[in-house]
Write a protein that holds these residues in place. Structure first.
Motif, PDB file in Angstrom:
ATOM      1  N   PRO A 148      -9.160  11.554 -15.340  1.00 48.91           N
ATOM      2  CA  PRO A 148     -10.281  10.716 -14.909  1.00 48.91           C
ATOM      3  C   PRO A 148     -10.139   9.270 -15.380  1.00 48.91           C
ATOM      4  O   PRO A 148     -10.385   8.327 -14.619  1.00 48.91           O
ATOM      5  CB  PRO A 148     -11.500  11.397 -15.549  1.00 48.91           C
ATOM      6  CG  PRO A 148     -11.076  12.813 -15.745  1.00 48.91           C
ATOM      7  CD  PRO A 148      -9.622  12.750 -16.077  1.00 48.91           C
ATOM      8  N   GLU A 149      -9.742   9.105 -16.634  1.00 48.17           N
ATOM      9  CA  GLU A 149      -9.555   7.770 -17.198  1.00 48.17           C
ATOM     10  C   GLU A 149      -8.477   7.003 -16.433  1.00 48.17           C
ATOM     11  O   GLU A 149      -8.644   5.820 -16.096  1.00 48.17           O
ATOM     12  CB  GLU A 149      -9.164   7.911 -18.672  1.00 48.17           C
ATOM     13  CG  GLU A 149      -8.955   6.603 -19.409  1.00 48.17           C
ATOM     14  CD  GLU A 149      -8.538   6.827 -20.855  1.00 48.17           C
ATOM     15  OE1 GLU A 149      -8.331   5.821 -21.555  1.00 48.17           O
ATOM     16  OE2 GLU A 149      -8.415   7.998 -21.272  1.00 48.17           O
ATOM     17  N   ARG A 152      -9.698   6.069 -12.811  1.00 47.65           N
ATOM     18  CA  ARG A 152     -10.638   4.944 -12.810  1.00 47.65           C
ATOM     19  C   ARG A 152      -9.907   3.622 -13.033  1.00 47.65           C
ATOM     20  O   ARG A 152     -10.241   2.600 -12.419  1.00 47.65           O
ATOM     21  CB  ARG A 152     -11.710   5.154 -13.880  1.00 47.65           C
ATOM     22  CG  ARG A 152     -12.652   6.321 -13.585  1.00 47.65           C
ATOM     23  CD  ARG A 152     -13.796   6.375 -14.591  1.00 47.65           C
ATOM     24  NE  ARG A 152     -14.612   7.571 -14.384  1.00 47.65           N
ATOM     25  CZ  ARG A 152     -14.595   8.643 -15.176  1.00 47.65           C
ATOM     26  NH1 ARG A 152     -13.799   8.671 -16.234  1.00 47.65           N
ATOM     27  NH2 ARG A 152     -15.367   9.679 -14.918  1.00 47.65           N
ATOM     28  N   GLU A 156      -9.602   0.431 -10.447  1.00 49.18           N
ATOM     29  CA  GLU A 156      -9.938  -0.931 -10.882  1.00 49.18           C
ATOM     30  C   GLU A 156      -8.789  -1.891 -10.583  1.00 49.18           C
ATOM     31  O   GLU A 156      -9.004  -3.006 -10.088  1.00 49.18           O
ATOM     32  CB  GLU A 156     -10.243  -0.912 -12.379  1.00 49.18           C
ATOM     33  CG  GLU A 156     -10.606  -2.267 -12.963  1.00 49.18           C
ATOM     34  CD  GLU A 156     -10.869  -2.187 -14.461  1.00 49.18           C
ATOM     35  OE1 GLU A 156     -10.674  -3.208 -15.144  1.00 49.18           O
ATOM     36  OE2 GLU A 156     -11.260  -1.103 -14.940  1.00 49.18           O
ATOM     37  N   ASP A 161     -12.970   1.036  -4.149  1.00 43.97           N
ATOM     38  CA  ASP A 161     -14.021   1.952  -4.570  1.00 43.97           C
ATOM     39  C   ASP A 161     -13.530   3.397  -4.514  1.00 43.97           C
ATOM     40  O   ASP A 161     -12.730   3.757  -3.634  1.00 43.97           O
ATOM     41  CB  ASP A 161     -15.246   1.805  -3.673  1.00 43.97           C
ATOM     42  CG  ASP A 161     -15.956   0.476  -3.871  1.00 43.97           C
ATOM     43  OD1 ASP A 161     -15.809  -0.113  -4.957  1.00 43.97           O
ATOM     44  OD2 ASP A 161     -16.649   0.032  -2.931  1.00 43.97           O
ATOM     45  N   ALA A 162     -14.051   4.223  -5.412  1.00 47.01           N
ATOM     46  CA  ALA A 162     -13.621   5.620  -5.477  1.00 47.01           C
ATOM     47  C   ALA A 162     -13.812   6.339  -4.149  1.00 47.01           C
ATOM     48  O   ALA A 162     -12.985   7.164  -3.747  1.00 47.01           O
ATOM     49  CB  ALA A 162     -14.384   6.349  -6.582  1.00 47.01           C
ATOM     50  N   ALA A 181     -13.701  11.579 -11.408  1.00 48.61           N
ATOM     51  CA  ALA A 181     -13.615  10.143 -11.134  1.00 48.61           C
ATOM     52  C   ALA A 181     -14.255   9.768  -9.798  1.00 48.61           C
ATOM     53  O   ALA A 181     -14.306   8.594  -9.444  1.00 48.61           O
ATOM     54  CB  ALA A 181     -12.153   9.702 -11.145  1.00 48.61           C
TER      55      ALA A 181
END
Length: 222
Positions: A148-149, A152, A156, A161-162, A181
């Protein structure tokens, strides 16, 4: 059509056929002075976590300096043995064709991987996949501990956008990380996980591989 497709590397785009562990053991011995006896589970994990748990199993103190030196060593050994990687490993069937098809459609692509960046770059270049991905938009083992980290961070860096991105991976950890995420996940059953495992983890679509380009593009919405 997604604005961004993010790829896992090992067992999603390619297979190293056992050489990956050899290279890891070489870097580990070089940095620690200890011969690798056992390696922590690598499935769906990142190099930072794998090194920490492996060091613990060998009674070696872990810190950020150790990881930084290990990351450099692992990248260097991949460079040094790139020809062997090309001979023993291979891109998975259809990988290059799918990457090229997405590129032709103007879809931005990068990687989210537990590999350190130096190793990831060599792997992608060896199998001719690097021209299709924006490496600076990706996320690597140096960047965090969990999917997830990393996802993200890649979003960025890519400024997407996700909800406009898709992540492809081969493990339940990949699927869970993508869901956490907020990224749509298409899983490929080309690693150790079964299609059922990947569906149960929450993948929106599960493919047997990348060989059927049309099927892959449909699953991606491209």
């Amino acid at each position: 059509m997604p604005d961004l497709v993010l790829w896992d590397i090992d067992h999603t785009l390619m297979a190293t056929r056992g050489l990956g562990r050899e290279l890891w053991a070489e870097a580990f011995a070089q940095v620690t002075g200890v011969t690798l006896r056992e390696q922590a589970s690598v499935t769906g994990s990142t190099e930072r976590v794998i090194l920490r748990e492996t060091a613990r199993a060998h009674d070696i103190p872990y810190n950020d300096d150790l990881f930084a030196r290990f990351a450099d060593a692992l990248g260097a050994v991949h460079v040094r043995r790139a020809a062997e990687l090309r001979e023993r490993g291979h891109a998975l069937p259809g990988a290059a064709v799918v990457l090229a098809a997405l590129d032709e459609r103007g879809v931005q692509q990068s990687v989210v991987t537990g590999n350190v960046r130096g190793a990831a770059e060599v792997k992608l270049a060896v199998f001719g996949l690097d021209t299709y991905v924006r490496l600076d938009d990706g996320a690597y083992g140096e960047d965090g501990e969990g999917r997830p980290e990393l996802l993200r961070l890649a979003l960025e860096r890519a400024r997407v956008d996700a909800g406009l991105a898709v992540f492809l991976g081969d493990t339940p950890a990949d699927v869970a990380g993508g869901r956490e995420a907020g990224v749509r996940v298409v899983a490929v059953a080309t690693g150790k996980a079964s299609p059922g495992d990947l569906r149960n983890a929450g993948a929106e679509a599960v493919l047997s591989g990348l060989a059927d380009t049309g099927q892959v593009l449909v699953a991606l919405g491209a």
